[in-house]
Design a protein around this motif. Structure first.
Motif, PDB file in Angstrom:
ATOM      1  N   VAL A   1       0.426  -1.568   0.210  1.00 37.88           N
ATOM      2  CA  VAL A   1       0.256   0.040   0.239  1.00 37.88           C
ATOM      3  C   VAL A   1       1.371   1.110  -0.265  1.00 37.88           C
ATOM      4  O   VAL A   1       2.528   1.444   1.022  1.00 37.88           O
ATOM      5  N   ARG A   2       1.090   2.122  -0.984  1.00 35.27           N
ATOM      6  CA  ARG A   2       1.619   3.320  -0.849  1.00 35.27           C
ATOM      7  C   ARG A   2       0.413   4.154  -0.557  1.00 35.27           C
ATOM      8  O   ARG A   2      -0.291   5.115  -1.305  1.00 35.27           O
ATOM      9  N   GLU A   3       1.608   5.583   0.967  1.00 37.46           N
ATOM     10  CA  GLU A   3       0.112   6.536   0.656  1.00 37.46           C
ATOM     11  C   GLU A   3       0.894   7.621   0.585  1.00 37.46           C
ATOM     12  O   GLU A   3       1.925   8.200   0.421  1.00 37.46           O
ATOM     13  N   VAL A   4      -0.627   8.327   0.076  1.00 35.23           N
ATOM     14  CA  VAL A   4       0.147   9.107  -1.102  1.00 35.23           C
ATOM     15  C   VAL A   4      -0.018  11.032   0.163  1.00 35.23           C
ATOM     16  O   VAL A   4       0.834  11.050  -0.125  1.00 35.23           O
ATOM     17  N   LEU A   5      -1.425  11.111   0.560  1.00 34.43           N
ATOM     18  CA  LEU A   5      -1.726  11.870   1.585  1.00 34.43           C
ATOM     19  C   LEU A   5      -1.402  10.675   2.930  1.00 34.43           C
ATOM     20  O   LEU A   5      -2.289  10.011   3.151  1.00 34.43           O
TER      21      LEU A   5
ATOM     22  N   SER B   1       4.627  13.688  -5.927  1.00 35.78           N
ATOM     23  CA  SER B   1       4.601  13.938  -4.236  1.00 35.78           C
ATOM     24  C   SER B   1       2.733  13.975  -4.159  1.00 35.78           C
ATOM     25  O   SER B   1       2.550  14.082  -3.104  1.00 35.78           O
ATOM     26  N   GLY B   2       2.106  14.346  -5.050  1.00 34.09           N
ATOM     27  CA  GLY B   2       0.742  13.892  -4.859  1.00 34.09           C
ATOM     28  C   GLY B   2      -0.399  15.459  -4.782  1.00 34.09           C
ATOM     29  O   GLY B   2      -0.612  15.312  -4.709  1.00 34.09           O
ATOM     30  N   LYS B   3       0.437  15.865  -5.563  1.00 27.73           N
ATOM     31  CA  LYS B   3      -0.468  17.443  -6.860  1.00 27.73           C
ATOM     32  C   LYS B   3      -2.065  16.744  -6.556  1.00 27.73           C
ATOM     33  O   LYS B   3      -3.041  17.235  -6.696  1.00 27.73           O
TER      34      LYS B   3
HETATM   35  N1  LIG Z   1      -4.779   5.528  -9.437  1.00 33.09           N
HETATM   36  C1  LIG Z   1      -3.338   5.177  -9.289  1.00 33.09           C
HETATM   37  N2  LIG Z   1      -3.211   3.995  -8.419  1.00 33.09           N
HETATM   38  C2  LIG Z   1      -2.244   3.726  -7.586  1.00 33.09           C
HETATM   39  N3  LIG Z   1      -1.197   4.361  -7.658  1.00 33.09           N
HETATM   40  C3  LIG Z   1      -1.722   5.638  -8.128  1.00 33.09           C
HETATM   41  C4  LIG Z   1      -2.941   6.589  -8.729  1.00 33.09           C
HETATM   42  N4  LIG Z   1      -2.906   7.836  -8.980  1.00 33.09           N
HETATM   43  C5  LIG Z   1      -2.085   8.057  -8.723  1.00 33.09           C
HETATM   44  N5  LIG Z   1      -1.065   6.889  -7.709  1.00 33.09           N
HETATM   45  C6  LIG Z   1       0.540   7.583  -7.238  1.00 33.09           C
HETATM   46  O1  LIG Z   1       0.410   8.880  -6.473  1.00 33.09           O
HETATM   47  C7  LIG Z   1       1.690   9.232  -6.321  1.00 33.09           C
HETATM   48  C8  LIG Z   1       0.998  10.551  -6.493  1.00 33.09           C
HETATM   49  O2  LIG Z   1       0.150  11.491  -7.574  1.00 33.09           O
HETATM   50  P1  LIG Z   1       0.587  12.571  -8.911  1.00 33.09           P
HETATM   51  O3  LIG Z   1      -0.463  12.074  -9.545  1.00 33.09           O
HETATM   52  O4  LIG Z   1      -1.153  12.666  -7.528  1.00 33.09           O
HETATM   53  O5  LIG Z   1       1.436  13.170  -8.549  1.00 33.09           O
HETATM   54  P2  LIG Z   1       1.903  14.753  -8.948  1.00 33.09           P
HETATM   55  O6  LIG Z   1       2.276  15.341  -7.747  1.00 33.09           O
HETATM   56  O7  LIG Z   1       0.367  15.148  -9.413  1.00 33.09           O
HETATM   57  O8  LIG Z   1       3.071  14.594 -10.003  1.00 33.09           O
HETATM   58  P3  LIG Z   1       3.345  15.374 -11.059  1.00 33.09           P
HETATM   59  O9  LIG Z   1       3.861  16.365 -10.628  1.00 33.09           O
HETATM   60  O10 LIG Z   1       4.458  14.306 -11.941  1.00 33.09           O
HETATM   61  O11 LIG Z   1       1.865  15.015 -12.017  1.00 33.09           O
HETATM   62  C9  LIG Z   1       2.478   8.682  -7.895  1.00 33.09           C
HETATM   63  O12 LIG Z   1       2.974   7.764  -6.900  1.00 33.09           O
HETATM   64  C10 LIG Z   1       1.510   7.859  -8.374  1.00 33.09           C
HETATM   65  O13 LIG Z   1       2.013   6.532  -8.880  1.00 33.09           O
END
Ligand SMILES: Nc1ncnc2c1ncn2[C@@H]1O[C@H](COP(=O)(O)OP(=O)(O)OP(=O)(O)O)[C@@H](O)[C@H]1O
Ligand SMILES: [Mg+2]
Length: 242
Positions: free
Chosen positions: A27-31, A52-54
């Motif tokens: 499980v990957r925690e983004v926020l 980073s999750g923007k």
């Molecule tokens: N539907 C999903 N399933 C699995 N992982 C996801 C999904 N959507 C996003 N992620 C993961 O969440 C993390 C954040 O993704 P996000 O698109 O929010 O980044 P970001 O900050 O917008 O990046 P960028 O500047 O490249 O657009 C990444 O590691 C991405 O792989």
């Protein structure tokens, strides 16, 4: 700018929001417990490295995606407790979204793409047409109203996406790298438009960017770091912009 009693309530509120994605067995925690309040009249920039999750944060605020834990309120309404249909209506009426990948409808002309948000809200054809023409002029695409998106350059498509997001003058504008495909001058014009309409309409804009210089014109600068938001004042606050 006159303030109304509703101004004291945040337009958007995040309370200890977490978002995780399952990937195989892990499980990957983004926020990781993100809290935030955004108010009308604020022009806010969101920075953070790739991944980073923007975009995740914007998708959660717009109700396109749902938080794993925590609460997200828009105009005081808890998105997690709303049926999908109500979230869709809220998004349609109250939010303008400029997607990182534009998401223009390929079978509609440029003008029809910009008219769409207004038509979904039941506005008259004459009103939708006049507003679409006005916005296309303002993004420099008045002459391309009848073209299809696949005939446009990336930057032109991006400007159509900007016009479409602004069509219904939403109180909340979420923009995912709205100038990522534009040269400096065109990007500057698009930002002027976003900032001008945000401030005129007493709306709130949350703008994702990789350009630190954009922080100069913002009221607030948020940076996504390790799943949390770090905040500092933007350049506009220092100059006393309301
Ligand atoms: N539907 C999903 N399933 C699995 N992982 C996801 C999904 N959507 C996003 N992620 C993961 O969440 C993390 C954040 O993704 P996000 O698109 O929010 O980044 P970001 O900050 O917008 O990046 P960028 O500047 O490249 O657009 C990444 O590691 C991405 O792989
Ligand atoms: Mg992104």
């Amino acid at each position: 700018m006159p303030s109304s009693p509703s101004d004291s309530r945040p337009l958007v509120e995040l309370r200890a929001v977490t978002k995780s994605y399952a990937e195989g067995d892990s499980v990957r925690e983004v926020l990781s417990g993100t809290s935030l309040a955004l108010h009308r009249g604020e022009f806010v920039v969101l920075l953070g490295r790739s991944g980073s999750g923007k975009s995740t944060l914007l998708n959660l605020i717009s109700g396109i995606d749902q938080a794993t834990h925590g609460e997200i309120l828009v105009e005081g309404r808890d998105l997690g407790r709303m049926p999908e249909r109500d979230r869709t209506l809220l998004r349609r009426e109250r939010i303008g979204f400029i997607f990182q990948a534009f998401n223009l409808l390929p079978t509609l002309t440029v003008e029809e793409n910009v008219r769409l948000p207004l038509e979904l809200l039941g506005r008259s054809s004459a009103e939708a047409s006049a507003r679409a023409r006005e916005l296309l002029e303002r993004v420099g695409l008045g002459a391309r109203a009848n073209s299809f998106p696949d005939r446009l350059s990336g930057g032109e498509q991006q400007r159509v996406a900007v016009a479409r997001a602004l069509a219904h003058a939403p109180p909340l504008l979420l923009a995912d790298e709205p100038t990522g495909n534009l040269d400096e001058e065109t990007g500057g014009q698009v930002l002027d438009l976003l900032e001008g309409l945000t401030r005129q309409g007493h709306a709130c804009a949350l703008i994702v960017t990789h350009e630190p210089a954009m922080a100069e014109r913002a009221d607030r600068v948020l940076t996504m770091e390790n799943g949390r938001l770090v905040e500092r004042p933007g350049g506009a606050r220092g100059r006393g912009t309301p």
